[in-house]
Design a protein around this motif. Structure first.
Motif, short mmCIF file in Angstrom:
data_model
loop_
_atom_site.label_atom_id
_atom_site.label_comp_id
_atom_site.label_asym_id
_atom_site.label_seq_id
_atom_site.Cartn_x
_atom_site.Cartn_y
_atom_site.Cartn_z
N PRO A 1 0.12 -13.82 13.90
CA PRO A 1 0.57 -13.14 12.88
C PRO A 1 2.07 -12.96 12.51
N SER B 1 -4.28 -10.50 3.73
CA SER B 1 -4.92 -9.62 4.28
C SER B 1 -4.44 -8.36 4.50
N VAL B 2 -5.11 -7.11 4.17
CA VAL B 2 -4.43 -5.92 4.34
C VAL B 2 -3.95 -5.73 5.92
N LEU B 3 -4.75 -6.24 6.88
CA LEU B 3 -4.45 -6.12 8.07
C LEU B 3 -3.32 -6.82 8.59
N PHE B 4 -3.05 -8.06 7.89
CA PHE B 4 -1.43 -8.43 8.30
C PHE B 4 -0.48 -7.67 7.86
N LEU B 5 -0.48 -6.94 6.79
CA LEU B 5 0.28 -6.00 6.45
C LEU B 5 0.38 -4.92 7.08
N HIS C 1 3.77 -3.83 9.37
CA HIS C 1 4.21 -2.37 9.29
C HIS C 1 4.43 -1.67 10.42
N VAL D 1 10.18 5.65 6.42
CA VAL D 1 9.23 6.40 5.48
C VAL D 1 8.55 5.52 4.78
N THR D 2 9.34 4.56 4.18
CA THR D 2 8.60 3.48 3.30
C THR D 2 7.46 2.79 3.97
N THR E 1 4.52 5.16 4.65
CA THR E 1 3.53 5.11 3.39
C THR E 1 2.61 4.17 3.20
N LEU E 2 3.28 2.90 3.42
CA LEU E 2 2.32 1.65 3.41
C LEU E 2 1.24 1.49 4.45
N SER F 1 -1.39 4.47 4.20
CA SER F 1 -2.38 4.10 3.18
C SER F 1 -3.28 2.64 3.59
N GLY F 2 -2.46 1.66 4.21
CA GLY F 2 -3.03 0.43 4.47
C GLY F 2 -4.41 0.48 5.60
N SER G 1 -10.43 -13.24 3.39
CA SER G 1 -9.15 -12.32 2.83
C SER G 1 -8.84 -11.17 3.88
N LEU H 1 -6.09 -11.93 9.26
CA LEU H 1 -4.53 -11.85 9.09
C LEU H 1 -3.89 -13.22 9.71
N PHE I 1 -4.11 -2.96 -4.13
CA PHE I 1 -3.26 -2.29 -3.01
C PHE I 1 -2.25 -3.36 -2.44
N LEU I 2 -2.86 -4.51 -2.33
CA LEU I 2 -1.55 -5.60 -1.96
C LEU I 2 -0.58 -5.85 -2.88
N LEU J 1 10.57 2.29 -3.13
CA LEU J 1 10.52 3.61 -2.44
C LEU J 1 12.10 3.94 -1.97
#
Lengths: 401, 290
Positions: free
Chosen positions: A127, A137-141, A145, A186-187, A190-191, A194-195, B109, B112, B251-252, B262
């Motif tokens: 990735p 994918s949320v996991l990618f994010l 991060h 901090v940004t 946050t992500l 919550s991610g 989805s 990753l 969310f995404l 931010l």
């Protein structure tokens, strides 16, 4: 390098070297040895040989505790750097360095423990290098991060390393990057805080209705604020006892800082509690409250969120440090229970054979915690994590570096 | 996107630029394929299980002697499809189980690295060179389909691929080919829906008037017909009709907003803060140069 030698020489303790066989060392060394043996088995025989994971519970203790809970506990770093560098509150300056160090180590060790849980860890670079980017994918994010946040935290901590090595120019340059790293950090926090919650949005069909909500990401983010603050209180209390001779707070009163943190935690917890209540009323799952799932939910939301919230407020108002510390421990238990509920306990709640961690999974987790404490101790006994933290005459002198 | 499809897309884009045609007019109209399972025709012979095992070098069950129909089974890392027997209002009913090949799969989805990949023809396939073994596909799948090899140092995710390799050679899935009673029909989903509706229309007493998979989780590639309500056949009826990627979409979408807004907000807060703390004396001069 000559100035580095003098600096580190000055950091040597003056008294006789204490015995190596402290209680912590005696306990932690066998645990770490056992953990390493278990990991050898795990990487040669597969995950099934040491864990209780199965087809119905693909994520267990290593994800639910090490990663999902550990990262929440590491939330203190972004909260404190926000307060000090964005809000410019000098009150918490003395704990910035140690909090950032704790955050950085927590990410390296606890988020790093994710690698142990991956079936094909050698593909972890995919990735990152783009052997395919799963943008959807949320996991990618979360993965990206995590990575970037570790870099930001490392930059935040790097002036301490430069000071330790006596690299004055480097320290100056690194220090000038701090504000940017903090804002970026901090940004990212946050992500990804919550991610981590958003990961479980995709498990809608599997998580018990009392814990599934479309607001999981926001709940995870808010709870990471007070989880981080409670962790600083607990961790600070312990390290002030254990590392008494290292912690020089100048004219600062650590109790004053704890009361400040407790105040912040109480406010964040009340916001969280209120939000939890709104989610519950909105979903309206009253029918579950009378059964064991409901009791577990009430224990988490009432006993381990509302009660410590009130205790924090009471402790701050009446200046009772013991109550604040007790509340911090309850808070950590509450966040732990919440994360375990979402990721493991209330996951696939209708399955007859429920997952529980094997003793080997727990030993590996203990190994990671012990290893982190070893590295933490190694760093704080060498680098100026505590010394330079108190503003005072030496602070202004340091400004001229 | 691999190199070939990148070149293809790039070439198409260049062609569009030259000819002024829209891209979707150039793209070949690929139809999603799937399989219709008519549970009223299934006799529980488990030929599909055998064919699947042989086609993919997996466990080939001894259908005569293993007595597997006596228990409720689920697919495993050794078997991509299983047949279960249910005692229903209409007597014994056999139901084949495998990956549903969702129109918008949760697993894809969740992935990753796009190791779990929805092909444009419809089958959802797994690509070993991309997968890092995080098992988020298993967490997210509403049908609990992807299975993981827990006993291997180099584990694979195992699940039905709708015989993707056979489809590319113009063949139908092995299980469909093996089925002796035409309980399984392979084809474009559009045609399968027509067939299913015609069967219900012609025999309104023989079927419940529902096609499982038409709307479930946004629609699936595999469709089921039944004589009894699907609850009696072990199907989950609480999954909803929302495609699973929708649950994380908000969310995404919010991520880039937070990522850009931010930092500006935080910097503004810093500029607004005066940096003084009455208890702590004058502001730290270090904090005054941003």
């Amino acid at each position: 390098m000559s100035s580095g030698a003098t600096l580190s020489a000055g950091a040597e303790p003056l008294q006789k070297k204490p015995s190596f066989w402290t209680p912590f060392n005696v306990i932690s060394l066998p645990i770490m040895a056992a953990g390493l043996i278990i990991l050898v088995i795990r990487f040669t025989q597969g995950l099934g040989s040491v864990t209780n994971l199965n087809q119905e519970f693909p994520w267990g203790f290593w994800i639910g505790f090490d990663v999902v809970t550990g990262v929440a506990f590491a939330g203190g770093a972004y909260v404190i750097t926000f307060t000090v560098y964005v809000m410019r509150s000098r009150k918490y300056m003395p704990i910035v360095r140690v909090t950032v160090l704790n955050g950085l180590l927590a990410y390296i060790f606890y988020a790093g423990a994710l690698v142990l849980d991956l079936g094909r860890p050698w593909n972890i670079i995919n990735p990152i290098i783009g052997n395919d980017f799963g943008y959807n994918s949320v996991l990618f994010l979360v993965a990206w991060h995590f990575l970037l946040y570790m870099a930001a935290e490392f930059i935040e901590f790097s002036p301490v390393v430069a000071e330790w090595l006596g690299w004055r120019r480097a320290r100056k340059i690194l220090h000038s990057l701090t504000l940017a790293a903090v804002i970026f950090g901090v940004t990212l926090s946050t992500l990804h805080q919550s991610g981590l919650g958003a990961l479980f949005l995709l498990a809608k069909a599997k998580i018990h209705p009392l814990w599934y909500s479309e607001f999981i990401p926001i709940l995870f983010f808010v709870s990471s604020i007070f989880a981080g603050l409670a962790m600083i209180i607990v961790e600070g209390t312990i390290s002030h006892r254990v590392l008494r001779d290292r912690v020089k707070m100048g004219n600062f009163d650590f109790e004053e800082i704890i009361f400040g943190l407790a105040k912040g935690a109480a406010i964040a917890m009340f916001a969280y509690y209120f939000f939890k209540l709104l989610v519950f009323l909105h979903e309206g799952h009253w029918e579950y409250l009378g059964e064991s799932w409901g009791y577990l939910y009430l224990l988490e939301v009432g006993g381990l969120t509302l009660v410590p919230c009130i205790l924090f407020a009471f402790g701050v108002r009446n200046r009772r440090i013991g109550i604040v510390r007790f509340a911090a421990v309850l808070t950590l238990l509450g966040v732990l229970l919440n994360r375990m509920n979402v990721s493991i306990i209330a996951f696939n709640w209708y399955v007859p054979n429920h997952y529980y961690p094997s003793w080997m999974e727990i030993v590996v987790t203990l190994m990671i915690i012990c290893a982190e404490i070893w590295v933490f101790r190694w760093i704080v006994t060498r680098m100026p994590v505590y010394e330079r933290s108190a503003p005072g005459p030496d602070e202004t002198e340091a400004e001229r570096l | 996107m691999d190199r070939r499809s990148f070149l293809k897309t790039g070439g198409a884009a260049a062609a569009c630029a030259v000819t002024g045609k829209r891209q979707d007019q150039l793209e070949d109209p690929t139809e999603f394929v799937g399989v219709l399972v008519d549970t009223t025709r299934c006799i529980g012979c488990r030929s599909c299980e055998v064919a699947c095992g042989m086609a993919h070098d997996l466990h080939v069950p001894d259908v005569q002697n293993d007595g597997a129909l006596d228990e409720k089974r689920t697919t495993s890392e050794r078997q991509w499809t299983v047949v279960n027997r249910y005692d229903t209002d209409a007597g014994e009913v056999f139901v084949k189980k495998q990956c549903m090949h969702c129109w918008q799969p949760a697993c894809a989805s969740a992935c990753l690295t796009n190791a779990m990949h929805k092909t444009k023809e419809g089958p959802v396939i797994w690509r070993s060179d991309k997968c890092m073994g995080c098992r988020f596909c298993m967490v997210s799948c509403p049908f609990d389909v992807p299975k993981f090899e827990y006993d291997s140092w180099n584990p694979r995710i195992q699940k039905c691929t709708m015989c993707w390799d056979r489809l590319q050679q113009g063949q139908e899935p092995a299980c469909v080919k093996a089925c002796p009673t035409d309980a399984l029909t392979f084809g474009p989903k559009r045609e399968l829906m027509e067939i299913a509706r015609i069967r219900i229309y012609n025999h309104p007493d023989r079927y419940v008037h529902k096609i499982y998979g038409e709307h479930e989780v946004g629609g699936t590639g595999w469709l089921y017909l039944s004589a009894v309500p699907f609850e009696q056949l072990g199907f989950r009826m609480d999954l909803g009709t929302t495609p699973y990627p929708e649950y994380t979409r908000d969310f995404l979408y919010g991520v880039p907003v937070v990522l850009f807004a931010l930092p500006a907000l935080l910097y503004g807060m810093r500029l607004l803060s005066d940096g003084s703390d009455s208890e702590m004396g004058p502001p730290d001069p270090r904090n005054d140069n941003p």
